[in-house]
Design an enzyme around this catalytic site. Structure first.
Site, PDB file in Angstrom:
ATOM      1  N   ASP A   1       0.690 -13.364   8.652  1.00 64.29           N
ATOM      2  CA  ASP A   1       1.053 -13.354  10.073  1.00 64.29           C
ATOM      3  C   ASP A   1       0.896 -14.745  10.677  1.00 64.29           C
ATOM      4  OD1 ASP A   1       1.630 -10.714  10.007  1.00 64.29           O
ATOM      5  OD2 ASP A   1      -0.095 -10.050  11.190  1.00 64.29           O
TER       6      ASP A   1
ATOM      7  N   THR B   1      -1.091   7.546  -1.382  1.00 62.23           N
ATOM      8  CA  THR B   1      -2.319   7.414  -2.183  1.00 62.23           C
ATOM      9  C   THR B   1      -3.283   6.374  -1.616  1.00 62.23           C
ATOM     10  OG1 THR B   1      -1.382   5.689  -3.553  1.00 62.23           O
ATOM     11  CG2 THR B   1      -1.040   7.967  -4.294  1.00 62.23           C
TER      12      THR B   1
ATOM     13  N   ARG C   1       0.837  -1.189   0.000  1.00 61.66           N
ATOM     14  CA  ARG C   1       0.000   0.000   0.000  1.00 61.66           C
ATOM     15  C   ARG C   1       0.877   1.246   0.000  1.00 61.66           C
ATOM     16  NH1 ARG C   1      -5.058   1.945   2.964  1.00 61.66           N
ATOM     17  NH2 ARG C   1      -3.981   3.410   4.295  1.00 61.66           N
TER      18      ARG C   1
ATOM     19  N   ASP D   1      -5.054 -12.481   9.273  1.00 60.68           N
ATOM     20  CA  ASP D   1      -3.956 -12.172   8.364  1.00 60.68           C
ATOM     21  C   ASP D   1      -3.175 -13.460   8.070  1.00 60.68           C
ATOM     22  OD1 ASP D   1      -1.257 -11.494   7.458  1.00 60.68           O
ATOM     23  OD2 ASP D   1      -1.896  -9.434   7.754  1.00 60.68           O
TER      24      ASP D   1
HETATM   25  N1  URA Z   1      -5.222 -10.704   3.565  1.00 60.31           N
HETATM   26  C1  URA Z   1      -5.298 -11.543   4.619  1.00 60.31           C
HETATM   27  O1  URA Z   1      -4.307 -12.128   5.040  1.00 60.31           O
HETATM   28  N2  URA Z   1      -6.500 -11.727   5.197  1.00 60.31           N
HETATM   29  C2  URA Z   1      -7.619 -11.118   4.772  1.00 60.31           C
HETATM   30  O2  URA Z   1      -8.679 -11.350   5.344  1.00 60.31           O
HETATM   31  C3  URA Z   1      -7.520 -10.243   3.667  1.00 60.31           C
HETATM   32  C4  URA Z   1      -6.306 -10.053   3.089  1.00 60.31           C
END
Ligand code: URA
Length: 232
Positions: free
Chosen positions: A228, A131, A127, A225
């Protein structure tokens, strides 16, 4: 109803998510009880990292195997050990993998287990803080990527912002959109619609399609995530 301590036997395929209408370029794995059970493990916030990796890897293998069904084949006849002839098929065309960093790297070993010595490129999109849009930071692709079918790897399809940018990078390197197979584990209906709207020729293969996105653009119910949980 099962009595206390008795296991619940599942004989019917899972039904969750059956009501979602997929765009024509999207395929989802057979929604079996086994797949649902594997996903239930990795969705649970109580699952340890080692179990997350083990069960995510199993689902990744299933998605890769399904993706390979979209590669072209040629007829091939072989002689079997009984002396008879078997009229079968062989894969036609060369492939490579391209992982969208960081989470896509988790899918590389599953691809290598199915396709020995496959070349794998990498794309890093993050990201842009100014922007708030996805921005390309790094791309390293096989030199002859334009001649190959590309298995594009990213486990979660949320808004589609990253994968759309990755597809643009591949196209700018000469890859035909119809030769891109995007493999993921969990997709949102919004992400599928966004990919279809821009690149209807790109085939998208997901293990499961969830309900939607939350205000942070995480997939719900999702699994959190992925990077993670797999790497940290
Ligand atoms: N990326 C992820 O790891 N989990 C999500 O829910 C969306 C994008």
């Amino acid at each position: 109803m099962p009595s206390a301590g008795e296991a619940t036997k599942s004989v019917a395929p899972a039904t969750a998510g059956q009501g979602i209408v997929l765009p024509p370029n999207a395929t989802r794995l057979a929604q079996t009880a086994q797949l649902n059970a594997l996903l239930t493990i990795i969705r649970s916030s109580a699952t340890s990292r080692s179990d997350f990796i083990f069960y995510a890897d199993r689902i990744i293998r299933m998605v890769v195997e399904e993706g390979l069904n979209y590669l072209p084949t040629l007829e091939k006849t072989v002689q079997t050990s009984t002396g008879g002839a078997y009229d079968g098929l062989k894969f036609e065309g060369r492939i490579c993998g391209v992982s969208i960093l960081r989470a896509g790297e988790a899918m590389e070993s599953g691809l290598r287990e199915c396709c020995r010595s496959v070349r794998i490129g990498k794309i890093l999109i993050q990201r842009d803080e100014e922007t708030a849009k996805p921005k390309l930071f790094y791309a390293k692709l096989p030199q002859d990527v334009a001649k190959r079918w590309v298995l594009l790897l990213d486990p979660m399809l949320a808004t589609g912002g990253s994968v759309l940018q990755a597809i643009e990078v591949l196209i700018s390197h000469g890859v035909e959109a119809s030769r891109i197979l995007f493999l993921n584990l969990v997709a949102s209906p919004e992400g599928l619609a966004n990919v279809y709207a821009r690149y209807p020729e790109v085939r998208v293969i997901s293990a499961w399609v969830d309900e939607g996105l939350d205000e942070r653009n995480y997939i719900v119910p999702g699994l959190g995530d992925f990077g993670d949980r797999y790497f940290c």
